[in-house]
Design a protein around this motif. Structure first.
Motif, mmCIF file in Angstrom:
data_model
loop_
_atom_site.group_PDB
_atom_site.id
_atom_site.type_symbol
_atom_site.label_atom_id
_atom_site.label_comp_id
_atom_site.label_asym_id
_atom_site.label_seq_id
_atom_site.Cartn_x
_atom_site.Cartn_y
_atom_site.Cartn_z
ATOM 1 N N HIS A 18 -16.293 -29.381 19.083
ATOM 2 C CA HIS A 18 -15.043 -28.642 18.894
ATOM 3 C C HIS A 18 -14.321 -28.374 20.207
ATOM 4 O O HIS A 18 -13.192 -27.881 20.207
ATOM 5 C CB HIS A 18 -15.327 -27.307 18.207
ATOM 6 C CG HIS A 18 -16.421 -26.532 18.865
ATOM 7 N ND1 HIS A 18 -17.755 -26.828 18.679
ATOM 8 C CD2 HIS A 18 -16.394 -25.479 19.710
ATOM 9 C CE1 HIS A 18 -18.492 -25.990 19.383
ATOM 10 N NE2 HIS A 18 -17.699 -25.159 20.025
ATOM 11 N N ASP A 28 -9.844 -29.298 12.479
ATOM 12 C CA ASP A 28 -11.300 -29.365 12.615
ATOM 13 C C ASP A 28 -11.876 -30.676 12.099
ATOM 14 O O ASP A 28 -12.738 -31.285 12.725
ATOM 15 C CB ASP A 28 -11.944 -28.194 11.869
ATOM 16 C CG ASP A 28 -11.739 -26.870 12.572
ATOM 17 O OD1 ASP A 28 -11.292 -26.890 13.746
ATOM 18 O OD2 ASP A 28 -12.013 -25.820 11.966
ATOM 19 N N ILE A 63 -19.891 -24.650 9.624
ATOM 20 C CA ILE A 63 -18.481 -24.821 9.256
ATOM 21 C C ILE A 63 -18.417 -25.003 7.756
ATOM 22 O O ILE A 63 -19.443 -25.094 7.076
ATOM 23 C CB ILE A 63 -17.841 -26.038 9.977
ATOM 24 C CG1 ILE A 63 -18.605 -27.323 9.626
ATOM 25 C CG2 ILE A 63 -17.830 -25.817 11.486
ATOM 26 C CD1 ILE A 63 -17.984 -28.570 10.224
ATOM 27 N N THR A 67 -14.445 -29.043 5.449
ATOM 28 C CA THR A 67 -14.176 -29.711 6.728
ATOM 29 C C THR A 67 -15.010 -30.981 6.857
ATOM 30 O O THR A 67 -14.512 -32.034 7.276
ATOM 31 C CB THR A 67 -14.481 -28.756 7.895
ATOM 32 O OG1 THR A 67 -13.627 -27.614 7.804
ATOM 33 C CG2 THR A 67 -14.256 -29.447 9.232
#
Length: 485
Positions: A18, A28, A63, A67
């Motif tokens: 990231h 993302d 996450i 995503t």
């Protein structure tokens, strides 16, 4: 069986995905997809490996599953992932693009070329006196036919002593002399690997080993080496457990091309895992004599072998001279006899005179090898200094030993750089030569076996053409490539 990477393993490989350059300009899912593509391009994530399920990876990365789902979708759209409902997703490259590793190229005949494709030193000054002494010894062998399929006893005893001194008791009956390390590998493959057999190799690895495996029509799977850390123990051992390859070819001492040194603890676990999986280990020790940080390598991998699973190969090319075609295999005595039987259909025996030269060189090994190490340290440091000065965006670590730097470039330009370098008189070994399927374009192997002045001049020429690549200036003519060793 297809190899699979678990969620926690992939998360570790992704690292700070990231925080990659350009991250703030990307959502993302796009950043995650880009990070996975980077792992594939660098060879750290093998092709044909099954990725973790979306939920598993989401939990490992902390996450949302949405995503991960979007990232996998983008990877499928770009051709980096193939999925089948209910079966999973496998890594691939777009358009089934593949770069073959043919190994040997045409010989170098351009004296103005600075050849950085061959990672080998010029002959030591002790070679000529050793050759003269060998000629004096030769009459003792002239009354016989001259065929010694396992090698002359003097050389086998000398090589056996080198293993014993490293903590691995070895007898002459466990040594077979070959015509170089590449010949040793070829003979082992003839004995231990049926055509089409499954083999695990490191990525990157030695190109001529890939060529030898291709000649056996081997089905190759890879374990990616991290630029900084080398082997990922969980991934390496997990690959062996999952795929159960017939054979694994590894370079634990100053790995070619990365210079990594496998720790003792992993060596022990590797042998135990290989035995449980029914995998034979072919351990290439070509660089074992060349530690450059003052610390001797860990015990040989074969120290931990109790079931004749480890076959070690080595030779004279790297610490002494490539023109002296002397290599060897260390294995159990029965395996050596089977190798000798297989050899008769290839080349009968190694030259007696060359073997006698090797005996005299090994008798002077402490002095010769110490001088080689000092020479390599000087040349390595000169290469590191000029790279930091002229090409500061290139990332390079200091290898534990061996004769090469594994350089991470500032873009996927390795092959283009190699073609352009030919035009300014520098011959390179681009990254894809050390892997499979078009990966490793961000990497370049640079040996430090030439004199320091030549290395500085070569990097100066590379720095001059690097800018031209970005501008797209010029179109280099294709040339026949040279030997990579």
């Amino acid at each position: 069986m297809t190899s699979q990477v678990r969620g926690v393993q992939l998360a570790r490989l992704l690292g700070q995905w990231h925080a990659l350059p350009g991250r703030r300009r990307s959502p993302d899912y796009a950043a995650l997809a880009a990070a996975v593509r980077g792992l594939l391009a660098d060879g750290r994530l093998p092709l044909g490996v099954r990725l973790p399920a979306e939920r598993e990876l989401a939990e490992a990365l902390r996450i949302s599953r949405t995503t991960v789902t979007a990232a996998y979708r983008q990877l499928r759209e770009t051709g980096h992932l193939a999925s089948r409902r209910g079966a999973g997703s496998w890594t691939m490259l777009p358009g089934t693009h593949r770069v073959a590793s043919t190994g040997l190229w045409t010989p170098l005949d351009d004296r103005d070329m600075i050849d950085l494709g061959v990672a080998a030193l010029a002959a030591p000054p002790e070679l000529v006196p050793a050759a003269r002494a060998a000629v004096e010894d030769l009459p003792r062998y002239l009354s016989g036919a001259g065929y010694h399929p396992t090698g002359i006893i003097e050389l086998r005893e000398a090589v056996a002593r080198t293993y014993t001194e490293r903590g691995l008791p070895t007898s002459a009956e466990q040594i077979m002399v070959t015509s170089g390390t590449q010949h040793a590998l070829d003979l082992v493959l003839r004995l231990a690997l049926a055509p089409g057999g499954n083999v695990l190799v490191e990525s990157p690895t030695y190109p001529n080993a890939l060529a030898a495996l291709a000649a056996r029509r081997a089905r190759i799977s890879t374990h990616g080496l991290a630029v900084d850390a080398g082997w990922d123990a969980d991934l390496l051992l997990g690959s062996i457990r999952q795929t159960r390859p017939k054979l694994a070819y590894l370079i634990p001492e100053f790995q070619n091309p990365t210079g990594h040194l496998m720790p003792a603890e992993l060596r022990e676990r590797l042998v135990a895992t290989a035995h449980a999986a029914g995998t034979d280990l072919v351990v290439d020790e070509s660089f074992v004599d060349l530690p450059l940080n003052g610390t001797p390598p860990p015990p040989p991998v074969a120290v931990f072998d109790r079931h004749s699973r480890v076959i070690s190969i080595g030779g004279m090319s790297k610490p002494y001279w490539g023109g002296l075609r002397i290599g060897w295999v260390r294995a159990s005595a029965p395996q050596v006899q089977r190798l000798a039987a297989a050899r008769v259909g290839v080349d009968m025996a190694s030259p007696v005179l060359d073997q006698l030269v090797a005996v005299h060189l090994l008798a002077q090994a402490p002095a010769i090898v110490a001088a080689r190490r000092a020479q390599l340290v000087t040349q390595r440091d000169a290469l590191l200094d000029v790279l930091a000065e002229r090409l500061p965006d290139w990332r390079v670590g200091v290898p534990h030993g061996g004769v090469t730097l594994w350089v991470e470039l500032d873009g996927p330009i390795s092959s283009a750089l190699a073609r352009a370098a030919e035009e300014v008189g520098v011959r390179l070994a681009p990254g894809p030569r050390f892997g499979l399927d078009g990966t490793l374009e961000r990497f370049l192997r640079l040996p430090f076996t030439l004199p320091a002045d030549d290395l500085v001049e070569a990097v100066g020429r590379l720095a001059a053409i690097r800018y031209d690549l970005d501008r797209g200036a010029g179109r280099p003519r294709w040339r026949e490539p040279a030997v990579i060793a």
